[in-house]
Design an enzyme around this catalytic site. Structure first.
Site, PDB file in Angstrom:
ATOM      1  N   ARG A 125     -16.986  -9.446   8.574  1.00  0.00           N
ATOM      2  CA  ARG A 125     -18.147 -10.299   8.310  1.00  0.00           C
ATOM      3  C   ARG A 125     -19.352  -9.501   7.812  1.00  0.00           C
ATOM      4  O   ARG A 125     -20.312 -10.080   7.304  1.00  0.00           O
ATOM      5  CB  ARG A 125     -18.517 -11.088   9.575  1.00  0.00           C
ATOM      6  N   TYR A 132     -35.618  28.799 -12.519  1.00  0.00           N
ATOM      7  CA  TYR A 132     -34.259  28.407 -12.930  1.00  0.00           C
ATOM      8  C   TYR A 132     -34.062  28.704 -14.406  1.00  0.00           C
ATOM      9  O   TYR A 132     -34.864  28.291 -15.248  1.00  0.00           O
ATOM     10  CB  TYR A 132     -34.078  26.915 -12.661  1.00  0.00           C
TER      11      TYR A 132
END
Length: 465
Positions: A15, A386
């Protein structure tokens, strides 16, 4: 007397209409089965056996070594589920709590009170009950003239007189452990569902002359079993009210508790003020005398005393005493601020540590960096960490000054007391006490601006012909 617990967590929960197994649905940030296990542990259960079925690996991965596990391969009813624990607990002397994994609102204090009634009365079983104005859908608890429980009757089996009874069975029990498994051996599946029901042991006890007690909780929220999203939302609401109330009683000010979201494991010190729109999640710990919000979102972080955080996001980070964050700052995982630091508007930190007194006041990115004490990082400064493949570290020493719009190309070290001039792109280390300038010399072309405008205008006019 030894206390054990059996947590029923095998149901799929169709349910819920979800790919996530029912007991793993969170209430205030914690899966329901986690709430239940916390409660039985707080009630001093020495062993906890979780009956798993659907989603077994997910449940076991989440709970880890906090429990023992038994697989119920076929879901044949609550009695059948409890009986799966017999191989682990059948020979134990003591009291066993049986509780459903989808009842996150049952409180440890209630379980403790049940255990006390159970043990002092010498009952074979004690049922946690509640009295509902409208008990429709629940099994009714039928008591005798002496107040003991005679039987539990499911809604569909109730007579008219039994249907009028307001006291219902919540599905939480305390049992004499050996008597529990002896009675379960006698439970049959002779019913419409063809299942083995745990409440049937109550009738078996009564036939054997055993006493069954009922402990009626005054907190009706404890009776909620979550079977669909409506009940999940209802449980969330009750849990939020409970959490907020506990913080208020603990000396925390919530300016508007209805617009403040605090998860179950969050800790907050006294005299801290929480402003509206704030979300406090996970294992967050906030100290005393802080001002949090408006619109702060803090997850799994440690916040010191006297900290101010507003209109900002903080995740998996540490903020030291008397530091200030925001507005509109983003502290990503691994960020660490010392005492008296300042992180201003539109600043982003990631895996960066700032020692005491350092400041990044606005419009900067500091990632994969180690920043010393009393460092000033100017507007628009960036640690370029980076290269598209790897991350590199920037180190900035104590009392250094990094000017506006500086790019620090990692890996690079800025020494103690060094000064990096605004607009520089730094690719080499700057020794302590040195000044670094890394920018092109300005050249002014006299009258050249007018020439550029003239050319542009001529080209535009030609295009219109």
């Amino acid at each position: 007397m030894k206390v054990m617990a059996i947590v029923l967590a095998a149901g799929q929960g169709k349910r819920m209409k979800s790919k996530l197994y029912k007991v793993m649905h969170p209430v205030c940030g914690k899966p329901m089965v986690g709430h239940v296990l916390d409660v039985v542990k707080e009630a001093q259960a020495e062993r906890a056996v979780v009956i798993v079925g659907h989603g077994a690996e997910m449940v076991k991965s989440y709970l880890g070594d906090r429990a023992e596990y038994v697989l119920q391969e076929q879901q044949l009813g609550t009695g059948h589920a409890v009986r799966q624990a017999e191989a682990l607990l059948g020979d134990e002397e003591g009291t066993t709590i049986v509780i459903c994994g989808d009842t996150p609102l049952v409180k440890a204090a209630t379980i403790t009170a049940m255990l006390e009634l159970h043990q002092t009365s010498g009952a074979a079983a004690t049922v946690l009950t509640a009295a509902f104005a409208d008990p429709t859908g629940y099994g009714r608890v039928i008591r005798g003239t002496d107040g003991t429980v005679q039987r539990i009757v499911e809604q569909k089996d109730c007579s008219a007189e039994e249907a009028d009874v307001k006291e219902i069975n919540t599905g939480t029990y305390c049992f004499d452990n050996k008597k529990l498994f002896a009675a379960l051996a006698k439970v049959t599946n002779n019913n419409a569902q063809g299942e083995y029901y745990l409440p049937d042991v109550i009738g078996i006890y009564r036939e054997a002359g055993e006493s069954v007690q009922g402990y009626c909780t005054t907190d009706l929220a404890e009776a909620i079993g979550v079977n669909d999203r409506v009940a999940l939302a209802e449980a969330e609401g009750f849990m939020r009210e409970r959490i907020n109330r506990n913080h208020l009683l603990g000396g925390v000010t919530l300016i508007d508790s209805t617009s403040t979201y605090i998860e179950a494991d969050v800790q907050i010190g006294s005299d801290t003020v929480i402003y509206p729109g704030t979300f406090l999640r996970g294992a967050t710990v906030i100290g005393e005398d802080c001002v949090i919000g408006p619109q702060a979102d803090i997850a799994d972080s440690t916040i010191g005393n006297g900290v101010a955080i507003k209109y900002s996001v903080v995740a998996d980070s540490i903020v030291g005493d008397k530091s200030a964050v925001g507005p509109y700052a983003n502290l990503r995982p691994g960020s660490k601020l010392g005492i008296g630091c300042k992180i201003g508007d539109f600043v982003e930190l990631k895996n960066a540590s700032l020692d005491d007194g350092s400041k990044v006041s606005h419009l900067s990115y500091v990632g994969d960096a180690k920043v010393g004490k009393d460092v000033n990082i100017g507007c628009g400064a960036i640690t370029v960490n980076y290269d598209g493949y790897n991350k590199f570290v920037t180190e900035i020493g104590d009392n250094a000054f990094v000017g506006s719009n500086v790019n620090l190309i990692a890996p690079v070290k800025i020494g103690d007391g060094a000064y990096v001039v605004a607009g520089s792109t730094v690719t080499h280390d700057v020794p302590a006490g040195d000044l670094a300038i890394a920018r092109e010399r300005q050249v002014n072309k006299a009258g050249y601006a007018d020439k550029i405008r003239g050319r542009a205008k001529a080209k535009k006019d030609k295009g219109k012909q």
